[in-house]
Design a protein around this motif. Sequence first.
Motif, mmCIF file in Angstrom:
data_model
loop_
_atom_site.group_PDB
_atom_site.id
_atom_site.type_symbol
_atom_site.label_atom_id
_atom_site.label_comp_id
_atom_site.label_asym_id
_atom_site.label_seq_id
_atom_site.Cartn_x
_atom_site.Cartn_y
_atom_site.Cartn_z
ATOM 1 N N HIS A 197 26.706 70.474 49.770
ATOM 2 C CA HIS A 197 25.334 70.525 49.263
ATOM 3 C C HIS A 197 25.105 71.867 48.598
ATOM 4 N N SER A 203 17.356 67.938 45.900
ATOM 5 C CA SER A 203 17.183 68.392 47.269
ATOM 6 C C SER A 203 15.913 67.831 47.881
ATOM 7 N N CYS A 204 16.015 67.442 49.135
ATOM 8 C CA CYS A 204 14.900 66.893 49.904
ATOM 9 C C CYS A 204 14.374 65.590 49.317
ATOM 10 N N ALA A 207 14.309 62.916 52.085
ATOM 11 C CA ALA A 207 13.790 63.310 53.389
ATOM 12 C C ALA A 207 12.309 62.995 53.524
ATOM 13 N N CYS A 218 14.053 74.027 51.685
ATOM 14 C CA CYS A 218 14.431 72.653 51.373
ATOM 15 C C CYS A 218 15.929 72.427 51.562
ATOM 16 N N ASP A 222 17.534 69.792 54.386
ATOM 17 C CA ASP A 222 18.360 68.643 54.021
ATOM 18 C C ASP A 222 19.682 68.647 54.779
ATOM 19 N N GLU A 225 19.192 67.739 58.431
ATOM 20 C CA GLU A 225 18.940 66.309 58.594
ATOM 21 C C GLU A 225 20.248 65.523 58.560
#
Length: 505
Positions: A197, A203-204, A207, A218, A222, A225
């Motif tokens: 990543h 990004s995000c 989510a 952010c 990510d 998660e």
Amino acid sequence: MAAIAALAIFGAADLPTVEITLDVSGTVDPFPHNWERTFGSGHALLATRADWQQQMQRSVNEIGLRGVRMHGVLDDDMSVTPDDAFGNRGAYKGLTSPPADYEQWHDLIKAFGQHLLDRYGLGIVSRWYFEVWNEMWGMPYPAAYLPLYNASAVALKAVHPALQVGGPSSANLEHVADLIADTIKAQIPLDFISSHHYPSDPSCSRAGGGKNTMNANCFSLDVLESAAIAKDASLPYFLSEYKDGLQGGPGTGFGGPHSDSSYAAAFVIHTLPRLSSLEVVSWWTFSDIFEENWMIGLPFYGGYHLIASLIRYGLLTVDGVAKPAYRAFELLYNAGMRRLRNLEVTDTTPQYMNESTVSAFATLGDRFGTGTGLQLFLANFGPEVGASPSAWVPGARNVTITMHRDASDGPWPSSGLLRRIDDDSTAPYAAWVQMGKPPSLNPSQLAQLHAKSQTKDEWVALAVQGEVATLTLELPEYGVAHLAVQLSPSTKQRVSLDGYSRAVG
């Protein structure tokens, strides 16, 4: 030794102030150096170069590098030619089609694993991690990748069950849950999860919970998660590629001087404490001795329009000049293994989505888990958004640090060592630009860049009143500050391990 500053306050009078408070006598949590376990490199053939080896050894000594992740171990320039399995050769152009015969691929990987075991021994090879493929280039999931992973994993386990194999080594955190579910269903060995990543990735976007691309954290949210999916399956999680982003700085798109500036250093100090729960966090890459499009020998890549799209991944230039991010890892090398839990950042004028751009964490002791020193790490960081960066940058801040220590633990010293990284004090790229961007360096120019790559170090006085010591300093945009204070030994320290507290010392 630098002179001690006469005053404990030397911030700019007209800047907004951020307050940091911490309790040195409070509870501490483990702070593993997971970023040291692996750093990325280019293709395996690079490891035969003397300059690459010298930079690797330097990184071992100065930033704690303990392992290297590389591509191209099976390229034909490594004397591996899987013609039968793929129907073509594995040169750098890449193998962009699945094997024509997975049995032959299995046999190739089994022979490779057996060779490693015979040469290096089980005690060493069992500590390595075999990551299948890279970002699924030419191997879409699941039709091509899953059979490839299955053949590779079964082959390695046939050599010895202790060999560790994992994946999906995917871009943008993709297919983590898919691989876990599919390997469980098909009873395929899976020892760890790995993915990649970058802050410039979308990004995000997947989510929930109110996260969005303007969140200053952010990127780390990510990653965490994704790591939680592996944790639920009781699997280690490796972020096997990351860095400050592939964008080049405000308005430059890809390429540009981004990774050569203090932006990258501030990203490191801001981000890594948030990822301390991961087993491995692997920066891509430790050196600019690297070839992906082609090998470039320039001191820095930025500023040449013909190669503006190329990205400088490394922490060290091809000439061995340390970039600001390298200096950030150098500071982290000495970080203690115990992190203070009771630290707060208060910003009454936050700049970024109601969040302060100033972040901080503090450790006690040294990297060996001994000693009594306090180390405070500060960063003034605001991420650019996605792969199309805006011109927004965090403004400079005054930072007032208030540190408490129980009187029973001993007195505060009168001073501490302050080290800085910013685009004024640690700026080899800017110095190279001022030289006129010479494509090669003479000894005098190289010496100047080495000098300009150093941190700015000074002893500063602490204002001490009983159990409290304070210091105010200015933290410029994308600036990093590291304060080291030597403390007398404490009679007791609260340590939290796995949710339990115990008294030690």
